[in-house]
Design a protein around this motif. Sequence first.
Motif, short mmCIF file in Angstrom:
data_model
loop_
_atom_site.label_atom_id
_atom_site.label_comp_id
_atom_site.label_asym_id
_atom_site.label_seq_id
_atom_site.Cartn_x
_atom_site.Cartn_y
_atom_site.Cartn_z
N ASP A 46 -7.41 -8.43 -5.86
CA ASP A 46 -6.38 -8.33 -4.83
C ASP A 46 -5.06 -7.95 -5.50
OD1 ASP A 46 -4.59 -8.52 -2.75
OD2 ASP A 46 -5.33 -10.47 -2.06
N PRO A 47 -4.65 -6.68 -5.38
CA PRO A 47 -3.44 -6.24 -6.05
C PRO A 47 -2.14 -6.63 -5.35
CG PRO A 47 -4.29 -4.44 -4.75
CD PRO A 47 -5.28 -5.59 -4.63
N ARG A 48 -2.24 -7.12 -4.13
CA ARG A 48 -1.05 -7.33 -3.31
C ARG A 48 0.05 -8.17 -3.97
NH1 ARG A 48 -4.01 -9.01 2.11
NH2 ARG A 48 -5.24 -10.05 0.50
N PRO A 49 -0.28 -9.27 -4.65
CA PRO A 49 0.82 -10.05 -5.25
C PRO A 49 1.59 -9.29 -6.33
CG PRO A 49 -1.16 -11.40 -5.07
CD PRO A 49 -1.56 -9.98 -4.73
N ALA A 50 0.94 -8.36 -7.02
CA ALA A 50 1.60 -7.63 -8.11
C ALA A 50 2.35 -6.39 -7.64
CB ALA A 50 0.57 -7.24 -9.16
N LEU A 51 2.02 -5.84 -6.49
CA LEU A 51 2.58 -4.55 -6.07
C LEU A 51 4.10 -4.53 -5.92
CD1 LEU A 51 -0.19 -3.30 -3.61
CD2 LEU A 51 0.29 -2.51 -5.95
N THR A 102 -0.84 -1.52 4.01
CA THR A 102 -0.38 -2.83 3.53
C THR A 102 0.09 -2.73 2.08
OG1 THR A 102 -1.81 -4.03 5.05
CG2 THR A 102 -1.08 -5.22 3.09
N CYS A 103 -0.71 -2.07 1.24
CA CYS A 103 -0.33 -1.91 -0.17
C CYS A 103 0.99 -1.13 -0.28
CB CYS A 103 -1.44 -1.22 -0.95
SG CYS A 103 -2.89 -2.27 -1.24
N VAL A 113 -1.46 8.26 -7.87
CA VAL A 113 -1.99 8.62 -6.55
C VAL A 113 -3.31 7.86 -6.43
CG1 VAL A 113 -2.82 10.42 -5.01
CG2 VAL A 113 -0.90 10.88 -6.57
N ALA A 114 -3.33 6.93 -5.48
CA ALA A 114 -4.51 6.10 -5.23
C ALA A 114 -5.25 6.67 -4.02
CB ALA A 114 -4.10 4.66 -4.98
N VAL A 115 -6.46 7.17 -4.24
CA VAL A 115 -7.25 7.79 -3.18
C VAL A 115 -8.29 6.79 -2.71
CG1 VAL A 115 -8.73 9.74 -2.56
CG2 VAL A 115 -6.91 10.04 -4.29
N ASP A 116 -8.17 6.38 -1.46
CA ASP A 116 -9.10 5.42 -0.84
C ASP A 116 -9.26 4.16 -1.69
OD1 ASP A 116 -9.76 6.70 1.65
OD2 ASP A 116 -10.69 8.25 0.43
N GLY A 117 -8.18 3.63 -2.14
CA GLY A 117 -8.16 2.39 -2.90
C GLY A 117 -6.72 2.12 -3.30
N PRO A 118 -6.40 1.08 -3.99
CA PRO A 118 -7.32 -0.01 -4.35
C PRO A 118 -7.56 -0.90 -3.14
CG PRO A 118 -5.13 -0.54 -5.11
CD PRO A 118 -5.05 0.82 -4.48
N ALA A 119 -8.71 -1.49 -3.08
CA ALA A 119 -9.04 -2.36 -1.96
C ALA A 119 -9.07 -3.81 -2.42
CB ALA A 119 -10.40 -1.99 -1.38
N TYR A 120 -8.70 -4.68 -1.56
CA TYR A 120 -8.87 -6.11 -1.79
C TYR A 120 -10.08 -6.50 -0.95
CZ TYR A 120 -5.33 -5.45 1.87
OH TYR A 120 -4.60 -4.98 2.93
N TYR A 121 -11.24 -6.31 -1.55
CA TYR A 121 -12.52 -6.34 -0.85
C TYR A 121 -12.82 -7.60 -0.05
CZ TYR A 121 -13.35 -2.15 -3.54
OH TYR A 121 -13.24 -0.91 -4.08
N ALA A 167 3.37 -0.91 1.95
CA ALA A 167 4.48 -1.72 2.45
C ALA A 167 4.96 -2.73 1.41
CB ALA A 167 4.06 -2.44 3.73
N LEU A 168 4.07 -3.14 0.54
CA LEU A 168 4.43 -4.11 -0.51
C LEU A 168 5.03 -3.46 -1.74
CD1 LEU A 168 1.23 -6.32 -0.31
CD2 LEU A 168 3.56 -7.00 0.38
N THR A 169 4.92 -2.15 -1.86
CA THR A 169 5.32 -1.43 -3.07
C THR A 169 6.58 -0.63 -2.80
OG1 THR A 169 2.95 -1.19 -3.53
CG2 THR A 169 4.46 0.05 -4.90
N PRO A 170 7.65 -0.92 -3.54
CA PRO A 170 8.90 -0.18 -3.32
C PRO A 170 8.71 1.34 -3.44
CG PRO A 170 9.24 -2.03 -4.81
CD PRO A 170 7.76 -1.90 -4.61
N GLY A 171 9.13 2.06 -2.41
CA GLY A 171 9.11 3.52 -2.44
C GLY A 171 7.76 4.17 -2.27
N ALA A 172 6.73 3.41 -1.99
CA ALA A 172 5.38 3.98 -1.87
C ALA A 172 5.25 4.82 -0.61
CB ALA A 172 4.34 2.87 -1.86
N GLY A 173 4.32 5.78 -0.68
CA GLY A 173 4.02 6.61 0.47
C GLY A 173 2.55 6.54 0.82
N VAL A 174 2.23 6.93 2.04
CA VAL A 174 0.84 6.95 2.51
C VAL A 174 0.60 8.27 3.23
CG1 VAL A 174 -0.88 5.89 4.04
CG2 VAL A 174 0.79 4.45 2.88
N THR A 175 -0.52 8.89 2.92
CA THR A 175 -1.01 10.04 3.68
C THR A 175 -2.40 9.70 4.17
OG1 THR A 175 0.23 11.60 2.31
CG2 THR A 175 -1.62 12.49 3.58
#
Length: 173
Positions: free
Chosen positions: A99-104, A128-129, A27-35, A131-139
């Motif tokens: 920037d975690p996006r390429p690995a997600l 965005t994170c 559970v990522a709370v207010d992160g990770p950011a690609y600053y 959408a790149l991660t299979p099965g991820a959710g956002v609240t």
Amino acid sequence: MVVGSSIGATFATELALAHPELVGGVVAVDGPAYYPSVGMPLDGLVADLRESRPATVAGWVATWYAPGTSTELVGWTIRQILDSGFYVDGQFTGAAGYDPRPALPGLRVPIHYIHGELDEVPVEVARTCAALTPGAGVTVLPGVAHMPHQERPGRFTSALRAALVAMAPVASA
């Protein structure tokens, strides 16, 4: 399960990417950011910290909270950051290019992003994170900023519990 807030969300995500066998979910709370790509000038922040640490911390931490948050809570957080000394400064060097996006897309454990609607890291980062991660959710938690667990602990705890339940492995019959 690993829960991380702010830069701790980065650590939790990186742990899951490097050692999925150790992590049941994140559970990522207010992160990770690609600053760099969200316009957060971390180099300027480090320079400002060197110039006037108390004033910089006070001004920066105040932006972590929604308008109307108690001054006592903001002051308490400022004191915690100041008491941590310079330990946090070293984290900015790595964060400046993170920037975690390429690995997600390769993340092999469940992840759920909880994000404050008013956070200085835009909600779009979490979306965005996810959408790149299979099965991820956002609240998205309305009316809170970067510290939802402090600003609205009841609302945050409900969101956290729901995320953990959704990620829990299904018990075999």
